[in-house]
Motif scaffolding. Sequence first.
Motif, PDB file in Angstrom:
ATOM      1  N   LEU A 296      98.355  -0.435  -0.277  1.00 38.29           N
ATOM      2  CA  LEU A 296      97.878  -0.183  -1.633  1.00 38.29           C
ATOM      3  C   LEU A 296      97.049   1.092  -1.677  1.00 38.29           C
ATOM      4  N   ARG A 297      97.250   1.875  -2.731  1.00 39.10           N
ATOM      5  CA  ARG A 297      96.340   2.978  -3.047  1.00 39.10           C
ATOM      6  C   ARG A 297      95.334   2.431  -4.043  1.00 39.10           C
ATOM      7  N   GLU A 298      94.122   2.204  -3.597  1.00 41.49           N
ATOM      8  CA  GLU A 298      93.110   1.551  -4.425  1.00 41.49           C
ATOM      9  C   GLU A 298      92.422   2.553  -5.349  1.00 41.49           C
ATOM     10  N   GLY A 299      92.055   2.071  -6.540  1.00 38.18           N
ATOM     11  CA  GLY A 299      91.214   2.841  -7.443  1.00 38.18           C
ATOM     12  C   GLY A 299      91.926   3.822  -8.344  1.00 38.18           C
ATOM     13  N   THR A 300      93.254   3.836  -8.356  1.00 38.83           N
ATOM     14  CA  THR A 300      93.978   4.812  -9.168  1.00 38.83           C
ATOM     15  C   THR A 300      93.988   4.422 -10.647  1.00 38.83           C
ATOM     16  N   VAL A 301      94.131   5.439 -11.502  1.00 35.37           N
ATOM     17  CA  VAL A 301      94.268   5.261 -12.951  1.00 35.37           C
ATOM     18  C   VAL A 301      95.723   5.509 -13.320  1.00 35.37           C
ATOM     19  N   ASN A 302      96.310   4.592 -14.077  1.00 36.11           N
ATOM     20  CA  ASN A 302      97.705   4.727 -14.489  1.00 36.11           C
ATOM     21  C   ASN A 302      97.800   5.654 -15.696  1.00 36.11           C
ATOM     22  N   LEU A 303      98.449   6.798 -15.525  1.00 36.09           N
ATOM     23  CA  LEU A 303      98.583   7.772 -16.606  1.00 36.09           C
ATOM     24  C   LEU A 303      99.411   7.231 -17.766  1.00 36.09           C
ATOM     25  N   SER A 307      93.655   4.628 -21.695  1.00 37.76           N
ATOM     26  CA  SER A 307      93.232   5.025 -23.037  1.00 37.76           C
ATOM     27  C   SER A 307      92.713   6.461 -23.023  1.00 37.76           C
ATOM     28  N   ASP A 308      92.525   7.023 -24.224  1.00 39.09           N
ATOM     29  CA  ASP A 308      91.978   8.377 -24.328  1.00 39.09           C
ATOM     30  C   ASP A 308      90.628   8.480 -23.631  1.00 39.09           C
ATOM     31  N   GLU A 309      89.787   7.438 -23.802  1.00 40.62           N
ATOM     32  CA  GLU A 309      88.445   7.467 -23.216  1.00 40.62           C
ATOM     33  C   GLU A 309      88.499   7.509 -21.693  1.00 40.62           C
ATOM     34  N   VAL A 310      89.447   6.792 -21.101  1.00 45.72           N
ATOM     35  CA  VAL A 310      89.572   6.786 -19.638  1.00 45.72           C
ATOM     36  C   VAL A 310      90.217   8.075 -19.149  1.00 45.72           C
ATOM     37  N   LEU A 311      91.246   8.544 -19.835  1.00 47.83           N
ATOM     38  CA  LEU A 311      91.881   9.808 -19.444  1.00 47.83           C
ATOM     39  C   LEU A 311      90.870  10.953 -19.443  1.00 47.83           C
ATOM     40  N   ALA A 312      89.930  10.915 -20.383  1.00 47.20           N
ATOM     41  CA  ALA A 312      88.943  11.988 -20.501  1.00 47.20           C
ATOM     42  C   ALA A 312      88.008  12.052 -19.300  1.00 47.20           C
ATOM     43  N   THR A 313      87.931  10.985 -18.497  1.00 46.35           N
ATOM     44  CA  THR A 313      87.035  10.984 -17.333  1.00 46.35           C
ATOM     45  C   THR A 313      87.668  11.632 -16.107  1.00 46.35           C
ATOM     46  N   ARG A 322      95.870  15.877 -22.541  1.00 44.42           N
ATOM     47  CA  ARG A 322      95.778  14.465 -22.906  1.00 44.42           C
ATOM     48  C   ARG A 322      96.704  14.144 -24.079  1.00 44.42           C
ATOM     49  N   GLN A 323      96.733  15.008 -25.072  1.00 46.64           N
ATOM     50  CA  GLN A 323      97.609  14.765 -26.217  1.00 46.64           C
ATOM     51  C   GLN A 323      99.075  14.875 -25.814  1.00 46.64           C
ATOM     52  N   ALA A 324      99.400  15.841 -24.963  1.00 46.84           N
ATOM     53  CA  ALA A 324     100.780  15.979 -24.491  1.00 46.84           C
ATOM     54  C   ALA A 324     101.209  14.752 -23.694  1.00 46.84           C
ATOM     55  N   LEU A 325     100.288  14.204 -22.915  1.00 46.75           N
ATOM     56  CA  LEU A 325     100.588  13.013 -22.126  1.00 46.75           C
ATOM     57  C   LEU A 325     100.834  11.811 -23.029  1.00 46.75           C
ATOM     58  N   ILE A 341     102.607  18.051 -14.308  1.00 47.30           N
ATOM     59  CA  ILE A 341     102.480  19.502 -14.117  1.00 47.30           C
ATOM     60  C   ILE A 341     103.156  20.272 -15.243  1.00 47.30           C
ATOM     61  N   ALA A 342     104.300  19.776 -15.707  1.00 47.32           N
ATOM     62  CA  ALA A 342     105.077  20.506 -16.710  1.00 47.32           C
ATOM     63  C   ALA A 342     104.707  20.148 -18.144  1.00 47.32           C
ATOM     64  N   LEU A 343     103.777  19.226 -18.355  1.00 49.65           N
ATOM     65  CA  LEU A 343     103.453  18.794 -19.712  1.00 49.65           C
ATOM     66  C   LEU A 343     102.667  19.831 -20.495  1.00 49.65           C
ATOM     67  N   ASP A 344     101.845  20.606 -19.797  1.00 47.80           N
ATOM     68  CA  ASP A 344     100.975  21.575 -20.465  1.00 47.80           C
ATOM     69  C   ASP A 344     100.583  22.630 -19.446  1.00 47.80           C
ATOM     70  N   GLU A 345     100.147  23.780 -19.929  1.00 46.96           N
ATOM     71  CA  GLU A 345      99.771  24.844 -19.003  1.00 46.96           C
ATOM     72  C   GLU A 345      98.572  24.464 -18.141  1.00 46.96           C
TER      73      GLU A 345
END
Length: 415
Positions: A296-303, A307-313, A322-325, A341-345
Amino acid sequence: MRRAQRIVNLSLPGRRAGAAFILAVFAMVILVTLVTAFASLSQADIRLSANFSQHLQSLALCRTGVNLAMAKLAADRDTQGDVQTDSLTDGWAQFGGATGERIEFDTGWIRLEVVDASSRLNLNTAPRAALLLLPDLTDEVADSLLDWRDADSEPRESGAESDYYSALSPGYVAADAPFLSLEECRLVRGVTDELFFGALSGDTVTPGLLDLLTTHSGEQDLTAEGEPRLNANTADMRELRQRLGDVVEPQALSALTDLRARGGLPTLGQLLAVDGWRPEMVAAAVDNLTLGDQPLREGTVNLNTASDEVLATLPGMTDELRQALVDQRQNEPLANVGEVIALDESGVSFFRQSADLVATKSAYFLVEVAAGVEEDGAPQLCVSALLRRTSDAVELVYWRETDSRVLRKGWKWTV
């Protein structure tokens, strides 16, 4: 004199009768009191029996809800096909909480929600900088959370250790160990009910720590196709060529193995700094690589679910990325973290900083169940269960029963 004596003698039987009457009345009062007390006790016993019966029924209903969630997660794993991801369009995410409808049974009803635990920030691994990016979280709370989970007894600048907590009434000590549950946060200095449960002001909802943090998160260290990943610092050249030869040039693979003489690859994000590894090459290859040797890779965040609040961290996350994702995952979830990588500059910079912190699938899921036996009544019991899903099974990690009155402030459904 004789007449007076006769009068006295004649009055004695009447006095005895009066005393007997008083005793009889007193006995009757005692008897009525005892009967009333026994009746009250009997009614209390009946109420206790009814409450206990309702609790058992609610407990069985909650177990049914958790079993339904386990079956849904297992079915989702078995029907995903060749590419394994977890997203908000999956069956488990649409089950229960998405509609808020009650599931009715002959013995009562349940409401339930299945939440990807990796959609939240891991309280036991998140750095201070990430915690401070959560809504309304202050320096005092961030330092106190870190002090609670670390092993030492030295408080940070704005934090607190056992000296602070032992002076409270009632006093207690800091755990100085990883958090076992989110409810433990409520013992930490500065964590108010509003911060923990969230707040509602008009139409604006501020999520609380209850919806933003988790104590368990991670993914199986497998590719989207279910194959074990190769350790970039230990796999031999033959394995690397066999797995990556179609997407990575031979010179780039040699540069990766040559790096081992200088300590190896420190993070997956640093693939972008290895000679010959262009961004498109990294994006195509990274899902096949790891730096760990654990299942297991522990502690990862699923893209795909955060939520927006978690992605922002996440380090390197921009508003544009974040909006492109969010836009991308509404159409089709990311199959692997390289696709960001290809979602945004700004995707290259984000990958360089956060590749080791994120994933596109999950191993841990939270199931929240509310159960009731009265059609128009409040839930008698609420349960939070943590499930771990592997390639072979869905397992119960923990189960916690919670009084519905305690959770109602943070509960998502109205009765």
